[in-house]
Write a protein that holds these residues in place. Sequence first.
Motif, PDB file in Angstrom:
ATOM      1  N   ALA A  48       5.978   0.753   8.379  1.00 58.16           N
ATOM      2  CA  ALA A  48       5.945   1.457   9.666  1.00 58.16           C
ATOM      3  C   ALA A  48       4.591   1.268  10.331  1.00 58.16           C
ATOM      4  O   ALA A  48       3.553   1.254   9.655  1.00 58.16           O
ATOM      5  N   VAL A  49       4.612   1.119  11.657  1.00 58.46           N
ATOM      6  CA  VAL A  49       3.394   1.019  12.455  1.00 58.46           C
ATOM      7  C   VAL A  49       3.523   1.911  13.675  1.00 58.46           C
ATOM      8  O   VAL A  49       4.633   2.239  14.111  1.00 58.46           O
ATOM      9  N   ARG A  50       2.385   2.277  14.226  1.00 59.17           N
ATOM     10  CA  ARG A  50       2.336   3.020  15.488  1.00 59.17           C
ATOM     11  C   ARG A  50       1.547   2.188  16.491  1.00 59.17           C
ATOM     12  O   ARG A  50       0.400   1.816  16.238  1.00 59.17           O
ATOM     13  N   VAL A  51       2.173   1.884  17.619  1.00 58.09           N
ATOM     14  CA  VAL A  51       1.549   1.081  18.669  1.00 58.09           C
ATOM     15  C   VAL A  51       1.039   2.005  19.753  1.00 58.09           C
ATOM     16  O   VAL A  51       1.779   2.851  20.252  1.00 58.09           O
ATOM     17  N   ALA A  52      -0.231   1.856  20.123  1.00 53.15           N
ATOM     18  CA  ALA A  52      -0.836   2.699  21.168  1.00 53.15           C
ATOM     19  C   ALA A  52      -1.717   1.827  22.051  1.00 53.15           C
ATOM     20  O   ALA A  52      -2.931   1.762  21.868  1.00 53.15           O
ATOM     21  N   TYR A  53      -1.113   1.115  22.997  1.00 57.59           N
ATOM     22  CA  TYR A  53      -1.866   0.288  23.933  1.00 57.59           C
ATOM     23  C   TYR A  53      -2.496   1.176  25.000  1.00 57.59           C
ATOM     24  O   TYR A  53      -1.862   2.084  25.520  1.00 57.59           O
ATOM     25  N   SER A  54      -3.755   0.913  25.317  1.00 59.61           N
ATOM     26  CA  SER A  54      -4.453   1.676  26.343  1.00 59.61           C
ATOM     27  C   SER A  54      -5.286   0.722  27.183  1.00 59.61           C
ATOM     28  O   SER A  54      -5.194  -0.497  27.050  1.00 59.61           O
ATOM     29  N   ALA A  55      -6.128   1.272  28.051  1.00 60.21           N
ATOM     30  CA  ALA A  55      -6.897   0.457  28.976  1.00 60.21           C
ATOM     31  C   ALA A  55      -7.911  -0.437  28.282  1.00 60.21           C
ATOM     32  O   ALA A  55      -8.149  -1.565  28.710  1.00 60.21           O
ATOM     33  N   ASP A  56      -8.516   0.045  27.194  1.00 64.29           N
ATOM     34  CA  ASP A  56      -9.616  -0.717  26.610  1.00 64.29           C
ATOM     35  C   ASP A  56      -9.283  -1.427  25.309  1.00 64.29           C
ATOM     36  O   ASP A  56     -10.092  -2.205  24.805  1.00 64.29           O
ATOM     37  N   ARG A  57      -8.079  -1.207  24.745  1.00 61.16           N
ATOM     38  CA  ARG A  57      -7.729  -1.942  23.532  1.00 61.16           C
ATOM     39  C   ARG A  57      -6.243  -1.828  23.226  1.00 61.16           C
ATOM     40  O   ARG A  57      -5.550  -0.926  23.701  1.00 61.16           O
ATOM     41  N   ARG A  58      -5.782  -2.767  22.407  1.00 63.25           N
ATOM     42  CA  ARG A  58      -4.419  -2.741  21.881  1.00 63.25           C
ATOM     43  C   ARG A  58      -4.543  -2.247  20.438  1.00 63.25           C
ATOM     44  O   ARG A  58      -5.013  -2.984  19.574  1.00 63.25           O
ATOM     45  N   LEU A  59      -4.138  -1.029  20.192  1.00 66.77           N
ATOM     46  CA  LEU A  59      -4.331  -0.397  18.889  1.00 66.77           C
ATOM     47  C   LEU A  59      -3.023  -0.298  18.129  1.00 66.77           C
ATOM     48  O   LEU A  59      -2.028   0.207  18.644  1.00 66.77           O
ATOM     49  N   ILE A  60      -3.045  -0.768  16.878  1.00 68.08           N
ATOM     50  CA  ILE A  60      -1.904  -0.649  15.975  1.00 68.08           C
ATOM     51  C   ILE A  60      -2.364   0.114  14.739  1.00 68.08           C
ATOM     52  O   ILE A  60      -3.315  -0.299  14.074  1.00 68.08           O
ATOM     53  N   ALA A  61      -1.699   1.217  14.434  1.00 71.18           N
ATOM     54  CA  ALA A  61      -2.006   1.973  13.218  1.00 71.18           C
ATOM     55  C   ALA A  61      -0.952   1.648  12.169  1.00 71.18           C
ATOM     56  O   ALA A  61       0.247   1.826  12.405  1.00 71.18           O
ATOM     57  N   MET A  62      -1.404   1.146  11.015  1.00 70.58           N
ATOM     58  CA  MET A  62      -0.484   0.916   9.901  1.00 70.58           C
ATOM     59  C   MET A  62      -0.206   2.258   9.246  1.00 70.58           C
ATOM     60  O   MET A  62      -1.119   2.927   8.760  1.00 70.58           O
ATOM     61  N   LEU A  63       1.043   2.658   9.209  1.00 67.60           N
ATOM     62  CA  LEU A  63       1.432   3.917   8.579  1.00 67.60           C
ATOM     63  C   LEU A  63       1.823   3.714   7.121  1.00 67.60           C
ATOM     64  O   LEU A  63       1.528   4.544   6.266  1.00 67.60           O
ATOM     65  N   ARG A  64       2.485   2.600   6.848  1.00 64.33           N
ATOM     66  CA  ARG A  64       2.825   2.240   5.462  1.00 64.33           C
ATOM     67  C   ARG A  64       3.314   0.795   5.443  1.00 64.33           C
ATOM     68  O   ARG A  64       3.715   0.238   6.481  1.00 64.33           O
ATOM     69  N   GLY A  65       3.284   0.188   4.277  1.00 61.01           N
ATOM     70  CA  GLY A  65       3.915  -1.101   4.084  1.00 61.01           C
ATOM     71  C   GLY A  65       3.110  -2.295   4.527  1.00 61.01           C
ATOM     72  O   GLY A  65       1.892  -2.339   4.376  1.00 61.01           O
ATOM     73  N   GLN A  66       3.796  -3.275   5.109  1.00 58.68           N
ATOM     74  CA  GLN A  66       3.217  -4.592   5.373  1.00 58.68           C
ATOM     75  C   GLN A  66       3.724  -5.135   6.697  1.00 58.68           C
ATOM     76  O   GLN A  66       4.888  -4.942   7.059  1.00 58.68           O
ATOM     77  N   ALA A  67       2.847  -5.840   7.424  1.00 59.13           N
ATOM     78  CA  ALA A  67       3.249  -6.423   8.707  1.00 59.13           C
ATOM     79  C   ALA A  67       2.463  -7.687   8.976  1.00 59.13           C
ATOM     80  O   ALA A  67       1.284  -7.796   8.619  1.00 59.13           O
TER      81      ALA A  67
END
Length: 351
Positions: free
Chosen positions: A159-178
């Motif tokens: 699982a991942v959480r995607v949070a794109y904003s004005a100053d960066r493309r942020l991906i939080a790894m919640l578990r597992g592999q990507a």
Amino acid sequence: MIGAPATRFPRGLSPDEAAAFWLVQMDAGRLEGRLAAEFEQWLGIAPRHGEAFKRARETWNLFEGVGDEPSVAAIRHGALAAEPEHRSSGWKFVGAGAAATILGLMALATAILPAWRERLPVFVPAVRYERSDFATARGELREIELVDGSRITLNTDSAVRVAYSADRRLIAMLRGQALFEVAKNRRWPFVVEAGGRQITALGTVFDVRLEPDRVQVILAEGKVLVDSLKEHQEAGTAVAPVLLTPGEELIARKGRAAVTTKIDVERQLRWREGFAEFEEVPLATAVEEMNRYSTTPLVVDREAGELKVSGIFRTGSPHRFAAIVAELLPVRVRSLPEGSIQIVRGAPAGK
């Protein structure tokens, strides 16, 4: 592209000046070979070097993200005019104008960024914003295309959480592999956070696996910079940043220096095709990996678990895996009443 070709790292620079030099080289695509090795050595000398480089990188990305906004253009012009004294002749030949711009922006950012950040979204297209969670079940693979053209391939039970904003493309790894295939945009950093580390991509293909006690990063293409999250830096528990080049694997555990090794990337990334490849690994290790992909667990006793196994196996097929192992090794296989598959040391019946 900024700067001019560089042949060596100029000595006698302050951390901020050196950080500006390295940013110029990275932006120009020259950070490879001997120069890349010098950069890693410089990062590891002292925590303040990593902090200076991160500050320079973030400042440059933020100021480049607003295009032709007049007030920022004026700041750039002033920064270029305020070129610092050069402490060695080599410094004059490594993109001094660009480096001076970075240093000038770093100095000015402290005063203007609080108010300027509030205005930043005005200059960023709305299509860039994305906030979503993506996940896979055990045994499932999923490919996700993001709004900027980047792709994420999620492995089993991830699982991942995607949070794109004005100053960066942020991906939080919640578990597992990507696996991340990043659309290149040096004005808009692509950052993956996992297990207390952040991985900043520079137009890249890389794999991240998050486990309870460690983070694994594998670089297939391009470059990534792996360093500590901001909260660890502020708490004084940060570790030295590491720049990865293709074919390298980084293993990071909390509070420890990362370990980097050369690996066979193709073997490590076979999971994308639905396979797992092992070469002389303990059977217990192979069983643990195969169990990630199936709700039918494999169990192995201690003696059988110490045997070494090699081969390419279809994930999600525990019965087939057990049958092949029984042909390769002196083990017996049986199905248990609760549904698991047991592998024990001993010659199979009839042999």
